[in-house]
Design an enzyme around this catalytic site. Sequence first.
Site, PDB file in Angstrom:
ATOM      1  N   LYS A   1       0.435  -0.722  -0.289  1.00 44.00           N
ATOM      2  CA  LYS A   1       0.194   0.176   0.044  1.00 44.00           C
ATOM      3  C   LYS A   1       0.791   1.094   0.281  1.00 44.00           C
ATOM      4  CE  LYS A   1      -2.620   3.450   2.219  1.00 44.00           C
ATOM      5  NZ  LYS A   1      -2.291   4.541   1.157  1.00 44.00           N
TER       6      LYS A   1
ATOM      7  N   GLY B   1       6.629   5.954   8.218  1.00 40.07           N
ATOM      8  CA  GLY B   1       5.459   6.890   7.891  1.00 40.07           C
ATOM      9  C   GLY B   1       5.532   8.238   9.492  1.00 40.07           C
TER      10      GLY B   1
ATOM     11  N   GLY C   1       1.767   5.290  12.984  1.00 40.44           N
ATOM     12  CA  GLY C   1       2.550   3.983  13.391  1.00 40.44           C
ATOM     13  C   GLY C   1       2.166   4.090  14.350  1.00 40.44           C
TER      14      GLY C   1
ATOM     15  N   GLU D   1       8.962   2.708  11.297  1.00 44.78           N
ATOM     16  CA  GLU D   1       9.640   3.685  10.706  1.00 44.78           C
ATOM     17  C   GLU D   1       9.178   4.322  10.948  1.00 44.78           C
ATOM     18  OE1 GLU D   1      13.135   2.585  11.290  1.00 44.78           O
ATOM     19  OE2 GLU D   1      13.241   0.820  10.605  1.00 44.78           O
TER      20      GLU D   1
ATOM     21  N   CYS E   1      12.820  11.689   6.645  1.00 44.89           N
ATOM     22  CA  CYS E   1      13.583  11.433   7.999  1.00 44.89           C
ATOM     23  C   CYS E   1      14.447  11.683   9.250  1.00 44.89           C
ATOM     24  CB  CYS E   1      12.811   9.553   7.900  1.00 44.89           C
ATOM     25  SG  CYS E   1      13.628   9.247   7.303  1.00 44.89           S
TER      26      CYS E   1
ATOM     27  N   GLU F   1       8.363  17.114  14.773  1.00 46.79           N
ATOM     28  CA  GLU F   1       8.762  16.671  13.455  1.00 46.79           C
ATOM     29  C   GLU F   1       8.286  18.571  12.070  1.00 46.79           C
ATOM     30  OE1 GLU F   1       7.927  13.307  10.770  1.00 46.79           O
ATOM     31  OE2 GLU F   1       9.826  13.341  10.269  1.00 46.79           O
TER      32      GLU F   1
HETATM   33  P1  NAD Z   1       2.084   9.175   7.197  1.00 44.91           P
HETATM   34  O1  NAD Z   1       1.747   7.906   7.866  1.00 44.91           O
HETATM   35  O2  NAD Z   1       0.946   9.854   6.500  1.00 44.91           O
HETATM   36  O3  NAD Z   1       2.094   7.856   6.036  1.00 44.91           O
HETATM   37  C1  NAD Z   1       2.515   6.065   6.019  1.00 44.91           C
HETATM   38  C2  NAD Z   1       2.009   5.786   4.769  1.00 44.91           C
HETATM   39  O4  NAD Z   1       0.628   5.248   5.774  1.00 44.91           O
HETATM   40  C3  NAD Z   1       0.417   5.807   3.551  1.00 44.91           C
HETATM   41  O5  NAD Z   1       1.064   5.302   2.355  1.00 44.91           O
HETATM   42  C4  NAD Z   1      -0.511   6.317   4.749  1.00 44.91           C
HETATM   43  O6  NAD Z   1      -1.233   6.517   3.222  1.00 44.91           O
HETATM   44  C5  NAD Z   1      -0.532   5.659   5.071  1.00 44.91           C
HETATM   45  N1  NAD Z   1      -1.950   5.416   6.349  1.00 44.91           N
HETATM   46  C6  NAD Z   1      -1.849   6.345   6.711  1.00 44.91           C
HETATM   47  N2  NAD Z   1      -2.969   6.397   8.044  1.00 44.91           N
HETATM   48  C7  NAD Z   1      -3.347   5.132   7.909  1.00 44.91           C
HETATM   49  C8  NAD Z   1      -3.749   4.458   8.624  1.00 44.91           C
HETATM   50  N3  NAD Z   1      -4.869   4.588   9.695  1.00 44.91           N
HETATM   51  N4  NAD Z   1      -3.520   2.927   8.569  1.00 44.91           N
HETATM   52  C9  NAD Z   1      -2.718   1.968   7.955  1.00 44.91           C
HETATM   53  N5  NAD Z   1      -1.882   3.204   7.308  1.00 44.91           N
HETATM   54  C10 NAD Z   1      -2.061   4.625   6.491  1.00 44.91           C
HETATM   55  O7  NAD Z   1       3.255   9.261   6.636  1.00 44.91           O
HETATM   56  P2  NAD Z   1       4.009  10.144   5.590  1.00 44.91           P
HETATM   57  O8  NAD Z   1       3.479  11.633   5.106  1.00 44.91           O
HETATM   58  O9  NAD Z   1       3.580   9.685   3.915  1.00 44.91           O
HETATM   59  O10 NAD Z   1       5.351  10.146   5.347  1.00 44.91           O
HETATM   60  C11 NAD Z   1       6.411  11.312   5.852  1.00 44.91           C
HETATM   61  C12 NAD Z   1       6.773  10.721   7.263  1.00 44.91           C
HETATM   62  O11 NAD Z   1       7.079   8.890   7.035  1.00 44.91           O
HETATM   63  C13 NAD Z   1       7.319  11.464   8.184  1.00 44.91           C
HETATM   64  O12 NAD Z   1       7.452  11.428   9.320  1.00 44.91           O
HETATM   65  C14 NAD Z   1       8.872  10.761   8.272  1.00 44.91           C
HETATM   66  O13 NAD Z   1       9.658  11.373   9.030  1.00 44.91           O
HETATM   67  C15 NAD Z   1       8.378   9.482   7.825  1.00 44.91           C
HETATM   68  N6  NAD Z   1       9.523   8.427   7.594  1.00 44.91           N
HETATM   69  C16 NAD Z   1      10.385   7.815   8.265  1.00 44.91           C
HETATM   70  C17 NAD Z   1      11.256   7.187   7.759  1.00 44.91           C
HETATM   71  C18 NAD Z   1      12.193   5.865   8.946  1.00 44.91           C
HETATM   72  O14 NAD Z   1      12.775   5.105   7.956  1.00 44.91           O
HETATM   73  N7  NAD Z   1      12.382   6.786  10.001  1.00 44.91           N
HETATM   74  C19 NAD Z   1      11.784   6.738   6.342  1.00 44.91           C
HETATM   75  C20 NAD Z   1      11.085   7.657   5.582  1.00 44.91           C
HETATM   76  C21 NAD Z   1      10.084   8.661   5.813  1.00 44.91           C
END
Ligand code: NAD
Length: 491
Positions: A177, A230, A235, A250, A284, A381
Amino acid sequence: MNTDKNFKLYIDGKWVNSASRVTFPSDNPAHPKQILGVFQKGNEDDANRAVEAAEKAFEKWSQTPAPKRGLILLRAAQLLRENKEKLAREMTMEMGKVLAEARGDVQEAIDMTEYMAGEGRRLFGFTTPSELRKKFCMTVRLPVGICGLITPWNFPMAIPSWKIMSALICGNSVVFKPSSDTPLCATRLVETLETAGLPKGVLNMVTGPGDAVGMTIVKHEKVRAVSFTGHRDTGNAILQAAGLKRVGLEMGGKNGIIVMDDADLDLALDGVIWGGYGTTGQRCTAASRVIVHEKVKDEFESKLVSRIKKLRLGDGLKADTDVGPLVNKAAQDKSRRYVEIGKRESAKLVIGGKVPKMDGFFFEPTLFTDCSVDMRVCQEEIFGPVVCLIPVGDFDEAIDVMNAIEYGLSSAIYTRDVNRAFEAFMRMEAGITYINSSTIGAEVHLPFGGIKHTGIGTREGGIEGINEFSETKTVFVDYSGKLQKAQIDID
Ligand code: NAD
């Protein structure tokens, strides 16, 4: 394969419409009127169908010899390499990253795919002596089962490849997804694996909203493992909902660079510019906090401001662009909101802080100075081009400031003192530490991940990716011909 701009879900080896009959566009954040494609807004039914397809495919794929699975990955890596420039350009158009960085993102996907192809000839277990005579002990790796992989938009090929390639080489089947901000990049990765010969049902992709598609995957009782990258709050919700399955998380970061009074300041400047404003601060591992020794603070700050002034905002496809747009309007609003928060908290805004008069979702590279660690701009963040400078009096205070946050992803220190460098990497609370280099720059054969609110102990990359997506079975072979009881028959 998708042939026009109407993109589909990939379920059981076919490109299909969503049961919802609803679609959504993916636009170019540098030119929001430019629509790159129309994608399926998947729903719960689609996610369930994808899990069923993954279940059907699992047995055969898990029994395919791992070196053969590796050959498919190797072909996929070759295809990615052949199409690298096209994929990078599409990535820049879909999420704004400047072209050189988009090339790096695709290269990371190539590297990970090649690395995991090679793992097909290893997937090592180990043997070790038994406590008992005529007894043989070993471990073997087995696939986990159906894996649900949920990814963010900011590394739209690299991060999916970390998860997908690791899961596939271990013999798992996958429901993927991707983020709704980068469905085109995700589709291209899936098309590549299809062309490379991946059997139907082994990899399924459902685009669409997180709460519908993502949560259905997370809660599905047939899904054995969920790997998510994300935002921290997403998470956390996933962890609460997943129940008794493997969960790898992550999440976000609020990473810092320490600049000591003995640092090579020009080198540190390069690191802060790259870490703070590269990918428009949307990594991130972005260096959003600079913890600077007060003896060099004024000199460092004035050099930093003159470097920031030279950064050119623009479309990432243009050769002279240093900083691209933010990914969408919400991200632009978030940066603007945090600038107001910082001003209210009495952080000193020295440069930037505004939305420029440009077409796309741009935001000026921004620097706050004279910050204190407890300010929200230094704790939360922002995920935009906003850097906070925090002055400190000595090394111990610098380490305290570095650690006084909830996150623990990346950290860096610039110093010429080898003792301090060693002490710093032992004391800084983060999954990754750089010495005399910025907070960013993963390599696929090394573990990647964070501690505290960034992660819950899993790591990605290299052998850690294999650990995440395989079960270790312990095998005892007793060839003594009699009953031997461990810990009891000790003579
Ligand atoms: P996000 O959490 O909004 O979305 C990530 C994914 O989760 C997307 O595919 C989204 O559709 C899905 N999602 C959203 N709500 C959900 C739910 N309720 N249940 C299941 N899935 C759901 O994050 P984003 O805006 O896409 O990415 C940015 C974030 O990711 C930042 O916080 C960044 O630091 C983090 N990030 C972390 C790493 C790492 O390795 N630690 C790497 C890259 C990005």
